[in-house]
Design a protein around this motif. Structure first.
Motif, PDB file in Angstrom:
ATOM      1  N   ARG A   1       2.471 -13.331  -2.475  1.00 38.98           N
ATOM      2  CA  ARG A   1       3.619 -13.289  -3.443  1.00 38.98           C
ATOM      3  C   ARG A   1       4.342 -14.569  -3.587  1.00 38.98           C
ATOM      4  NH1 ARG A   1       6.016  -7.619  -3.342  1.00 38.98           N
ATOM      5  NH2 ARG A   1       4.795  -6.359  -2.233  1.00 38.98           N
TER       6      ARG A   1
ATOM      7  N   LYS B   1       7.330 -11.241  -6.447  1.00 42.79           N
ATOM      8  CA  LYS B   1       6.080 -10.762  -7.624  1.00 42.79           C
ATOM      9  C   LYS B   1       4.827 -11.005  -6.692  1.00 42.79           C
ATOM     10  CE  LYS B   1       7.574 -10.510 -12.310  1.00 42.79           C
ATOM     11  NZ  LYS B   1       8.498  -9.357 -11.912  1.00 42.79           N
ATOM     12  N   ASN B   2       3.978  -9.913  -6.853  1.00 41.51           N
ATOM     13  CA  ASN B   2       2.506 -10.150  -6.275  1.00 41.51           C
ATOM     14  C   ASN B   2       1.621 -11.161  -7.224  1.00 41.51           C
ATOM     15  OD1 ASN B   2       1.988  -8.404  -3.959  1.00 41.51           O
ATOM     16  ND2 ASN B   2       2.600  -6.771  -5.740  1.00 41.51           N
TER      17      ASN B   2
ATOM     18  N   LYS C   1       6.669 -16.375 -17.222  1.00 41.65           N
ATOM     19  CA  LYS C   1       6.874 -15.676 -16.015  1.00 41.65           C
ATOM     20  C   LYS C   1       5.451 -15.954 -15.270  1.00 41.65           C
ATOM     21  CE  LYS C   1      10.489 -13.439 -16.964  1.00 41.65           C
ATOM     22  NZ  LYS C   1      11.784 -13.993 -16.156  1.00 41.65           N
ATOM     23  N   PRO C   2       5.461 -15.911 -13.951  1.00 36.46           N
ATOM     24  CA  PRO C   2       6.649 -15.774 -13.063  1.00 36.46           C
ATOM     25  C   PRO C   2       7.323 -16.991 -13.084  1.00 36.46           C
ATOM     26  CG  PRO C   2       4.711 -15.915 -11.746  1.00 36.46           C
ATOM     27  CD  PRO C   2       4.351 -16.208 -13.210  1.00 36.46           C
TER      28      PRO C   2
END
Ligand code: MG
Ligand code: MG
Length: 272
Positions: free
Chosen positions: A142, A190-191, A177-178
């Motif tokens: 992540r 986030k993954n 993003k991210p």
């Protein structure tokens, strides 16, 4: 655009990233005492346009130049000017290009002539931290795993990790993003997914992590005046693993450095 890029999109980002790599390689042999950052900026703009691309930063959020040039205690977003570089300076150069609709964006901190050993260590360790972060950019991890890897490595030396500025996804826009902080907790955020493309870009200060901004509205500098380093690569997740899209090899060729640090993150030779 989508967080997950197709193979074709990744190749377009790779082409743009490699044009930035070549631009930084071209600049590497120009960086010496007496040269001004405005001269470097003009050379970079000409080089990028000669390769049928557009400077990525020029006009982005109204930034006035092709390069962000940040000497010594400047962290990032410095504006090129007519002050000559001097022996012992360090100079962070961040460059972006837009080619065929896709961005590349990466950065390197150069030594101007001979620099003091403590500053040399800051540069070497910040670059090492970048590769620690890249190693953690893989499926199953992540966002916090990358930040943790960078922060955990550099804080053992008493360095400060800038908090307010972070890495990012990129593609048809420069910043997607991210968000990719250079600090964090393992297993948080986030993954990572197959096909993600990001810029990982540790900004590491030899002293406090705190920063301030000049009245020009752009230049970020360390709050305590200590030097700061910035290294950035563009990376995709391919078959679950980090694949480097940018390279420092053009810089190393210009400076006569040999390095195998990128080998673990590249499945195919650089072909352009
Ligand atoms: Mg950048
Ligand atoms: Mg960036």
């Amino acid at each position: 655009m989508s967080l997950q890029k197709t193979t074709a999109e990744i190749e377009l980002i790779r082409n743009s990233a490699l044009l930035v790599s070549k631009t930084l390689g071209m600049l590497a042999s120009e960086i010496k005492p007496g040269v001004t950052t405005l001269e470097l900026d003009k050379k970079a703009e000409t080089f990028i346009r000669d390769h049928n691309a557009t400077p990525g930063f020029l006009g982005l959020y109204d930034f006035p130049n092709t390069l962000c040039v940040s000497p010594n205690e400047q962290v990032v977003h410095g504006i090129p000017n007519d002050t000559p570089l001097k022996e012992g300076d360090i100079l962070s150069i961040d460059c972006g290009v837009l080619q065929n609709g896709y961005y590349g964006d990466h950065a390197y901190t150069f030594a101007v002539g001979e620099i003091d050993p403590e500053t040399k260590l800051l540069l070497d360790r910040t670059k090492a931290a970048l590769y620690k972060g890249i190693e953690a950019f893989r499926t199953g991890n992540r966002v916090g795993d990358v930040g943790y890897a960078i922060q955990h490595y550099v804080e053992q030396f008493g360095y400060g990790v800038v908090r307010e500025l972070v890495g990012h996804g990129l593609g048809t826009t420069m910043h997607e993003k991210p968000e990719m902080p250079n600090f964090g907790k393992r297993g948080r955020g986030k993954n990572f997914l197959e096909g993600m493309v990001v810029a990982i870009e540790p900004m590491i200060n030899r002293g406090t992590h705190r920063i301030k901004q000049l009245k020009d509205g752009w230049t970020i500098l360390t709050a305590d005046g200590a030097p700061s380093a910035h290294f950035e690569h563009n990376i995709a997740i391919v078959n679950g693993n980090p694949e480097l899209l940018s390279t420092f090899s053009y810089i190393y060729d210009a400076l006569g450095i040999s390095s195998d640090e990128e080998n673990a993150f590249r499945t195919a030779p650089i072909t352009t």
